[in-house]
Design a protein around this motif. Structure first.
Motif, PDB file in Angstrom:
ATOM      1  N   THR A  26       0.829  -1.202   0.000  1.00 41.93           N
ATOM      2  CA  THR A  26       0.000   0.000   0.000  1.00 41.93           C
ATOM      3  C   THR A  26       0.862   1.250   0.000  1.00 41.93           C
ATOM      4  N   THR A  27       1.912   1.241   0.799  1.00 38.07           N
ATOM      5  CA  THR A  27       2.828   2.384   0.835  1.00 38.07           C
ATOM      6  C   THR A  27       3.457   2.619  -0.535  1.00 38.07           C
ATOM      7  N   ILE A  30       0.680   3.987  -2.961  1.00 40.66           N
ATOM      8  CA  ILE A  30       0.328   5.383  -2.698  1.00 40.66           C
ATOM      9  C   ILE A  30       1.455   6.315  -3.150  1.00 40.66           C
ATOM     10  N   ARG A  31       2.691   5.899  -2.934  1.00 39.29           N
ATOM     11  CA  ARG A  31       3.813   6.714  -3.419  1.00 39.29           C
ATOM     12  C   ARG A  31       3.836   6.781  -4.939  1.00 39.29           C
ATOM     13  N   LEU A  33       1.162   6.579  -6.860  1.00 40.27           N
ATOM     14  CA  LEU A  33       0.071   7.493  -7.216  1.00 40.27           C
ATOM     15  C   LEU A  33       0.467   8.945  -6.974  1.00 40.27           C
ATOM     16  N   ALA A  34       1.192   9.204  -5.902  1.00 43.95           N
ATOM     17  CA  ALA A  34       1.635  10.571  -5.622  1.00 43.95           C
ATOM     18  C   ALA A  34       2.665  11.030  -6.647  1.00 43.95           C
ATOM     19  N   THR A  39      -3.065  11.640  -6.820  1.00 40.57           N
ATOM     20  CA  THR A  39      -3.696  11.825  -5.517  1.00 40.57           C
ATOM     21  C   THR A  39      -4.463  13.138  -5.442  1.00 40.57           C
ATOM     22  N   ARG A  45      -7.948  11.599   0.959  1.00 37.99           N
ATOM     23  CA  ARG A  45      -6.843  10.672   0.718  1.00 37.99           C
ATOM     24  C   ARG A  45      -6.756   9.523   1.730  1.00 37.99           C
ATOM     25  N   GLU A  49      -6.416   5.469   0.902  1.00 38.88           N
ATOM     26  CA  GLU A  49      -5.341   4.609   1.416  1.00 38.88           C
ATOM     27  C   GLU A  49      -5.906   3.392   2.133  1.00 38.88           C
ATOM     28  N   VAL A  52      -7.250   0.998  -0.559  1.00 41.89           N
ATOM     29  CA  VAL A  52      -6.168   0.300  -1.244  1.00 41.89           C
ATOM     30  C   VAL A  52      -5.604  -0.798  -0.351  1.00 41.89           C
TER      31      VAL A  52
END
Length: 71
Positions: A26-27, A30-31, A33-34, A39, A45, A49, A52
């Motif tokens: 997940t981390t 998300i990174r 996506l950022a 995002t 947000r 998270e 996801v």
């Protein structure tokens, strides 16, 4: 029966191991996506998270049960 992980006499539940793996995935997601600046499209947000994480955790549990890790 759920397969547990034994590390030097300390037994760690198998679902906890899958939860930690999905947290790492997940981390990374998300990174990613950022980095792609996606995002900005989400209104809240933390909810994305959590979603996801839930999706990845469900996929890992399903994959682990299909290969016979959980019996």
């Amino acid at each position: 029966m759920i397969a547990d992980l034994d590390l030097g006499g300390v037994i760690i539940p198998g679902l906890l191991v899958l939860a930690l793996a999905s947290l790492a995935a997940t981390t990374a997601a998300i990174r990613l996506l950022a980095y792609a600046r996606l995002t900005r499209l989400f209104a809240y947000r933390p909810l994305v998270e959590l979603a996801v994480f839930a999706i990845l955790y469900g996929l890992l549990v399903q994959a682990a049960s299909s290969i016979g890790l959980f019996q």
